[in-house]
Design an enzyme around this catalytic site. Structure first.
Site, PDB file in Angstrom:
ATOM      1  N   GLU A   1       0.836  -1.209   0.000  1.00  0.00           N
ATOM      2  CA  GLU A   1       0.000   0.000   0.000  1.00  0.00           C
ATOM      3  C   GLU A   1       0.866   1.252   0.000  1.00  0.00           C
ATOM      4  O   GLU A   1       0.577   2.233  -0.688  1.00  0.00           O
ATOM      5  CB  GLU A   1      -0.908   0.026   1.241  1.00  0.00           C
ATOM      6  CG  GLU A   1      -2.053  -0.932   1.199  1.00  0.00           C
ATOM      7  CD  GLU A   1      -3.033  -0.602   0.089  1.00  0.00           C
ATOM      8  OE1 GLU A   1      -2.751  -0.985  -1.056  1.00  0.00           O
ATOM      9  OE2 GLU A   1      -4.067   0.014   0.358  1.00  0.00           O
TER      10      GLU A   1
ATOM     11  N   THR B   1      -5.586   7.463  -5.171  1.00  0.00           N
ATOM     12  CA  THR B   1      -5.586   7.570  -3.697  1.00  0.00           C
ATOM     13  C   THR B   1      -4.529   8.547  -3.203  1.00  0.00           C
ATOM     14  O   THR B   1      -4.769   9.337  -2.290  1.00  0.00           O
ATOM     15  CB  THR B   1      -5.352   6.172  -3.083  1.00  0.00           C
ATOM     16  OG1 THR B   1      -6.430   5.329  -3.489  1.00  0.00           O
ATOM     17  CG2 THR B   1      -5.305   6.221  -1.572  1.00  0.00           C
TER      18      THR B   1
HETATM   19  N1  HSE Z   1      -8.153   4.834   4.083  1.00  0.00           N
HETATM   20  C1  HSE Z   1      -7.706   5.026   2.748  1.00  0.00           C
HETATM   21  C2  HSE Z   1      -8.058   6.448   2.306  1.00  0.00           C
HETATM   22  C3  HSE Z   1      -8.401   4.048   1.868  1.00  0.00           C
HETATM   23  O1  HSE Z   1      -9.202   6.839   2.527  1.00  0.00           O
HETATM   24  O2  HSE Z   1      -7.199   7.141   1.777  1.00  0.00           O
HETATM   25  C4  HSE Z   1      -8.050   4.187   0.419  1.00  0.00           C
HETATM   26  O3  HSE Z   1      -7.068   3.305   0.074  1.00  0.00           O
END
Ligand code: HSE
Length: 330
Positions: free
Chosen positions: A152, A205
């Site tokens: 991630e 993201t």
């Molecule tokens: N918690 C993360 C965000 C999830 O909201 O950026 C997305 O990968």
């Protein structure tokens, strides 16, 4: 996170690869809905579909190759040093001292990239679950979590666990703490349906994280943690009304909703059709609604997709219960 990886090393006692050269395995790992509206970076759950597939083969040359990626429109790197799946698997192999192993990976993307449905997590978890299974390592899958978080970090600049943890364990998951990592599996009412609509616009993201406020006021924090506690209580108490009225986000959604076409209009439509709650999935652009039954979920996806078509935006939709199983060998 390094600490967690070190801990994994001392736990390892891994057998040689099953079947040696030529042995292969195909693994599916599910998409996930993270944040669950009010739980930014701390709540997530897995769904039955979509998800990604990894085919992993043992080769006779140490190191990892990626021979094929499908379903990504050429967006993902075949270079094993740059792909989150191979990098996570390599970290895992390093940690257990098995750099002698040769692997070839095929990644079959069965879900859109940059969708807010944990696309990179599904791929990474499928890869890690495949190597763990090939090695006959029957230790707790939790040992894979730090490696998935590395993936991630590489994909979006931050190693949050609210996608990878539910992709790995299935079900509804709370990240109680990151330092040290403390992950709690939560119960959920049986029969809760999730209607997901992915409007075909790109929301990376990494960028969706950069626009979030860095500081918040105490009164807003009080509202937010009241809602998170309410949601978690509702999950334990099987209280769908409490779940619905707790799923409010005053910190992140007001900013990120601007990246999603007609977000508030879609919320209004979903709630009118009987949704329990509605919000952004992950960092968007996907949106999701909880419903009490499958018909309502189908009506919501149909209506929202019609609306998006009307404003010239393509979309995909998925209706699913919460997936309690996580990854599976195909
Ligand atoms: N918690 C993360 C965000 C999830 O909201 O950026 C997305 O990968």
């Amino acid at each position: 996170m390094e600490d967690n990886i070190q801990k994994t090393k001392s736990l390892s006692a891994i057998s040689p690869p099953l079947g040696g050269r030529g042995a292969s395995l195909s693994v599916f790992a599910p998409a996930t809905v993270a944040n669950v509206v009010c739980g930014f970076d701390v709540l997530g759950f897995a769904v039955n579909e979509p998800g990604d597939e990894v085919i992993m083969r043992v080769t006779n040359k140490p190191g990892i190759t990626i021979s094929k990626i499908t379903g990504d429109d050429g967006r993902l790197p075949l270079d094993p040093a740059k792909n989150t799946v191979s990098v996570s698997v390599q970290h895992y192999l390093n940690s257990i001292g098995r750099t002698d192993i040769g692997l070839d990976i095929e990644l079959h993307k069965k879900m859109p990239i940059g969708s807010g449905l944990g696309s990179s997590s599904a791929s990474t978890v499928a890869g890690l679950f495949a190597i763990k299974t090939l090695l006959g390592d029957d230790a707790d899958p939790a040992k894979l979590l730090p490696f998935a978080m590395k993936g991630e970090e590489m994909a979006c600049g931050h190693g949050h666990a609210d996608n990878v943890a539910p992709a790995l364990f299935g079900g509804f998951v709370l990240i109680r703490s990151y330092e040290p990592l403390d992950v709690v599996r939560l119960p959920h009412p049986a029969g809760l349906y999730c209607a997901i609509v992915f409007p075909d616009v790109d929301v990376p993201t990494r960028e969706a994280r950069q626009i979030i406020r860095k500081n918040i006021q105490m009164k807003d924090a009080v509202t937010q943690w009241g809602n998170i506690a309410g949601l978690v209580s509702g999950l334990f108490m099987n209280d769908i009304d409490l779940i619905g009225r707790s799923m409010k986000d005053i910190l992140v959604e007001p900013v990120r909703s601007m990246l999603i076409p007609d977000f508030y209009k879609m919320r209004e439509m979903a709630m009118e059709l009987g949704a329990v709650s509605f919000g952004i999935s992950g960092s968007g652009p996907s949106v999701f609604a909880f419903t009490r039954d499958e018909d309502t979920a189908n009506r919501i996806t149909q209506k929202l997709q019609q609306h998006l078509t009307g404003i010239h935006i393509g979309s995909n939709s998925y209706v699913s219960t919460i997936n309690d199983k996580g990854p599976r060998v195909l």
